[in-house]
Scaffold this active site. Structure first.
Site, short mmCIF file in Angstrom:
data_model
loop_
_atom_site.label_atom_id
_atom_site.label_comp_id
_atom_site.label_asym_id
_atom_site.label_seq_id
_atom_site.Cartn_x
_atom_site.Cartn_y
_atom_site.Cartn_z
N CYS A 2 0.85 -1.18 0.00
CA CYS A 2 0.00 0.00 0.00
C CYS A 2 0.89 1.23 0.00
O CYS A 2 2.11 1.13 0.14
CB CYS A 2 -0.91 0.02 1.23
SG CYS A 2 -2.10 -1.35 1.31
N GLY A 31 -1.17 0.94 -4.94
CA GLY A 31 -2.50 0.42 -4.61
C GLY A 31 -3.56 1.07 -5.46
O GLY A 31 -3.60 2.30 -5.57
N ASN A 106 0.94 0.22 5.87
CA ASN A 106 1.44 -0.54 4.73
C ASN A 106 2.17 -1.75 5.28
O ASN A 106 3.12 -1.62 6.06
CB ASN A 106 2.40 0.33 3.90
CG ASN A 106 3.07 -0.46 2.79
OD1 ASN A 106 2.50 -1.40 2.25
ND2 ASN A 106 4.29 -0.08 2.45
N GLY A 107 1.73 -2.94 4.89
CA GLY A 107 2.37 -4.16 5.35
C GLY A 107 1.36 -5.25 5.63
O GLY A 107 0.23 -5.21 5.15
N THR A 319 8.42 -1.25 -15.62
CA THR A 319 9.39 -1.45 -14.54
C THR A 319 10.72 -2.00 -15.01
O THR A 319 11.76 -1.70 -14.43
CB THR A 319 8.80 -2.40 -13.47
OG1 THR A 319 7.43 -2.08 -13.27
CG2 THR A 319 9.55 -2.27 -12.17
N ASP A 381 11.76 -8.74 -18.43
CA ASP A 381 10.71 -8.31 -17.50
C ASP A 381 11.29 -8.26 -16.10
O ASP A 381 12.36 -8.81 -15.83
CB ASP A 381 9.53 -9.28 -17.56
CG ASP A 381 8.21 -8.62 -17.14
OD1 ASP A 381 8.26 -7.46 -16.68
OD2 ASP A 381 7.15 -9.26 -17.25
N ASP A 382 10.55 -7.58 -15.20
CA ASP A 382 11.07 -7.45 -13.83
C ASP A 382 11.01 -8.77 -13.08
O ASP A 382 11.88 -9.06 -12.26
CB ASP A 382 10.30 -6.37 -13.07
CG ASP A 382 8.80 -6.52 -13.22
OD1 ASP A 382 8.24 -7.50 -12.69
OD2 ASP A 382 8.18 -5.67 -13.87
#
Length: 523
Positions: A2, A31, A106-107, A319, A381-382
């Protein structure tokens, strides 16, 4: 995963809500399910607006922000983990006793069932959602309530934070606002989830302060100095009087058990223009590109090929661009933007349903045939998670005329659940779980798959800040930085199965009006 943001301005005539809303748009990548803001106005009155959707959906016109009064506030963008997507789980959360407290988190806590039983049986506090963020808030509030004071102070708040450290297990970066008093931010003793704070000169003298998940949000809002909140540390910014603030109080509330940021932040989640825990995300991804390139050359040689057998390097936007460009430049390959990205499609990685992800890949990415036709293509790709997105990308490359498709991942094989705030579902849904890279290549229909090694990934990040000695890498290694209670994985599956069943039988998660604090002007 988040995004959280808190702002405390010196001038009481200023309004924090525009800054909070603008900052949330910068953190939108963290998010996309829900967004919310709570501000504190004159006489400690709280004003709130939150709901499901993007920031632009929840705050669709300026009148909604105008009603969020006050020079102090916290905000949140939500990505759900094992809980439901109900509007009631949009953050920040609020409790009125004691003092009036709002919290954004966040977590993810891995001992949530134990905490919920404790709050019910011992503290007699009602928990209204499946969110562990509500548990955090109530642990904090229960500790403050025990002081029995009509007004709180800094020492009481730090003591309440310590109760979180002693009871909550997992990852948490939090900002909490106490009505009329100030904002306190704190981070778990392992430093898993990121949290930074910054300051800028106020127009009336003194400093304005802000907290955020990523430094880029602070930069965007004009905060020109910032620092990391360290593991086990809490930072309190309090209002001294109507037009003055005290200097922040920084306290090591609990001993740091490690300094182990989640390494997936640098691979995928964070914006490249962020700096977290002294690691420039852009530079870390460039370093990942160099080490990945070495792995690609070794793989080609093991197949009896040379680097000349790759005609072009094409990233999967956005990314992986940093890593792919550095890889191509370092090893003399042609770099091309072979995929055009539709900017109006959400991040497919964090979509919960597989069918939705497959459809969205085609909507999000469009290959340019001229960059693929009759070429041996190295797609970068990441990461490769479930494999559904990667397979669709490989198929699109072949449909565009690619002769060979090699697929390189800037991350190691994702073989284990992520338990600290990102919902990767069951291990069995991960394409690399129990499989070799050759088997993964067959599944995603590539001519070869090349993974970054875990030691090389760690070194790519440590090369930017050698002071970080370790990272939370359980998603790759299966070794988590915190203790995982027995039965936790079973609990996750029960929650997921329940929510899936509710959706399958047509139960509506969105109540007409969730229990919340909707007292903003114009409601």
């Amino acid at each position: 995963m988040c995004g959280i943001l808190g702002v405390c301005l010196t001038d009481s005539a200023e309004c924090a809500s525009p800054l909070l809303a603008e900052g949330l748009t910068v953190l939108q990548h963290r998010g996309q399910d829900a967004a919310g803001i709570v501000t504190c106005g004159p006489h400690g009155k709280l004003y709130q607006r939150k709901g499901n959707g993007m920031v632009s959906d929840v705050f669709r016109d300026e009148t909604l922000l105008m009603g969020l009064l006050g020079c102090m506030g916290i905000s949140h963008v939500r990505y759900p983990t094992a809980g439901s997507s109900a509007n009631a789980e949009a953050q920040p959360f609020y409790v009125n006793a004691p003092y009036g407290i709002s919290l954004a988190h966040n977590g993810n806590l891995v001992n949530a069932p134990t905490l919920k039983r404790f709050l019910d049986a011992v503290e007699h506090r009602h928990i209204n959602t499946d969110s562990d963020s509500e548990l955090l808030l109530n642990i904090f509030a229960a500790a403050l309530q025990k002081t029995g004071k009509s007004r709180t102070n800094a020492d009481d708040l730090f003591t309440a934070c310590k109760s979180i450290y002693t009871q909550c297990v997992g990852a948490y970066a939090c900002v909490a606002m106490i009505a009329g008093f100030g904002i306190i931010a704190f981070r778990d003793p392992h430093g898993i989830r990121p949290l930074v704070y910054g300051r800028k000169k106020s127009r009336t003298g003194g400093y304005d302060y802000a907290f955020a998940s990523e430094s880029v949000a602070l930069n965007f809002l004009g905060f020109d100095e910032f620092w990391d909140v360290l593991p086990g540390q809490a930072v309190l910014v309090q209002r001294k009087n109507q037009d003055e603030q005290k200097d922040p109080i920084i306290r090591q509330v609990y001993p740091a058990l490690a300094y182990a940021p989640d390494i997936f932040e640098y691979v995928y989640f964070a914006r490249p223009d962020s700096v977290m825990d002294g690691i420039n995300v852009h530079h870390s991804r460039l370093a990942m590109g160099v080490s990945l390139g070495k792995s690609v050359v070794q793989k080609l040689e093991s197949m009896g090929l040379s680097r000349d057998d790759v005609d072009v390097v094409i990233p999967v936007p956005d990314t992986s661009r940093n890593s792919a460009l550095k890889l191509a430049n370092e090893f003399g390959w042609t770099y091309s933007e072979g995929f055009v990205k539709n900017r109006y499609i959400f991040r497919t990685f964090i979509m919960r349903e597989q069918s939705t992800r497959i459809k969205s890949v085609r909507r999000k990415l469009s290959p340019m045939p001229s960059e693929f036709a009759n070429k041996n293509v190295l797609i970068v790709d990441d990461s490769i998670v479930r494999g559904t997105t990667s397979r669709e990308i490989v198929r699109m490359a072949r449909e565009a005329g690619a002769a060979k498709v090699y697929f390189a991942s800037a991350a190691p094989p994702v073989r284990y659940r992520h338990i600290y705030g990102i919902d990767l579902a069951d291990d069995r849904e991960l394409v690399a779980f129990g499989k070799s890279e050759y088997e993964v290549a067959d599944i995603i229909e590539a001519d070869a798959v090349i993974y970054q090694s875990l030691p090389n990934l760690v070194e790519a990040c440590r090369s930017i800040n050698p002071n970080i000695k370790e990272f939370e890498d359980g998603v790759f290694s299966g070794k988590y930085i915190t203790e995982v209670p027995k039965g936790y994985f079973g609990h996750l599956e029960e929650v997921r199965e329940f929510n899936a069943h509710q959706k399958a039988i047509g139960v509506e998660f969105h109540a007409p009006d969730d229990i919340a604090l909707y007292n903003y002007r114009g409601c």
